[in-house]
Design a protein around this motif. Structure first.
Motif, mmCIF file in Angstrom:
data_model
loop_
_atom_site.group_PDB
_atom_site.id
_atom_site.type_symbol
_atom_site.label_atom_id
_atom_site.label_comp_id
_atom_site.label_asym_id
_atom_site.label_seq_id
_atom_site.Cartn_x
_atom_site.Cartn_y
_atom_site.Cartn_z
ATOM 1 N N SER A 10 0.505 -1.254 0.117
ATOM 2 C CA SER A 10 -0.138 0.267 -0.105
ATOM 3 C C SER A 10 1.395 1.516 0.204
ATOM 4 C CB SER A 10 -0.951 -0.051 1.240
ATOM 5 O OG SER A 10 -0.570 -0.076 2.237
ATOM 6 N N PHE A 65 -5.275 4.110 0.251
ATOM 7 C CA PHE A 65 -4.093 4.772 -0.634
ATOM 8 C C PHE A 65 -3.600 4.975 -1.445
ATOM 9 C CE2 PHE A 65 -4.578 -0.921 -0.172
ATOM 10 C CZ PHE A 65 -4.578 -0.516 1.380
ATOM 11 N N GLN A 72 -2.544 6.303 4.479
ATOM 12 C CA GLN A 72 -2.291 5.373 4.364
ATOM 13 C C GLN A 72 -1.766 4.426 6.287
ATOM 14 O OE1 GLN A 72 1.081 5.372 1.905
ATOM 15 N NE2 GLN A 72 -0.122 7.188 0.947
#
Length: 89
Positions: A10, A65, A72
């Motif tokens: 990610s 993301f 994140q």
């Protein structure tokens, strides 16, 4: 039932990190190692679109993301473990 592998990509934004994930998945040439049934990858849309489409490759994304680092990190801390459990990884 075989093993399910989870990869958290990610935050893999650098060229090297992106190339590494793409290289690993591509090098498999559609054939999983013995005992592995699925590989799940969590990442942002543009990286997932560069990965090949295999039936055993499960691509996951989340709106966090594509946002800043704080979003994140919050997703990783609060959601990644639950996602892994959800897919029995």
């Amino acid at each position: 039932m075989g093993i399910k592998v989870g990869i958290d990509a990610s935050r893999n934004r650098s060229g090297g990190a992106r190339g590494h994930i793409i290289g690993i998945i591509t090098a498999l040439n559609g054939v999983l190692p013995k005992g592995v049934d699925e590989i799940h990858v969590w990442s942002y849309d543009s990286l997932l679109s560069k990965l090949p489409d295999y039936t055993w490759l499960k691509k996951h994304t989340h709106e966090s993301f594509n946002k800043g680092l704080a979003s994140q990190l919050i997703w990783q801390y609060f959601n990644l473990c639950n996602e892994a459990k959800r897919y029995k990884i």
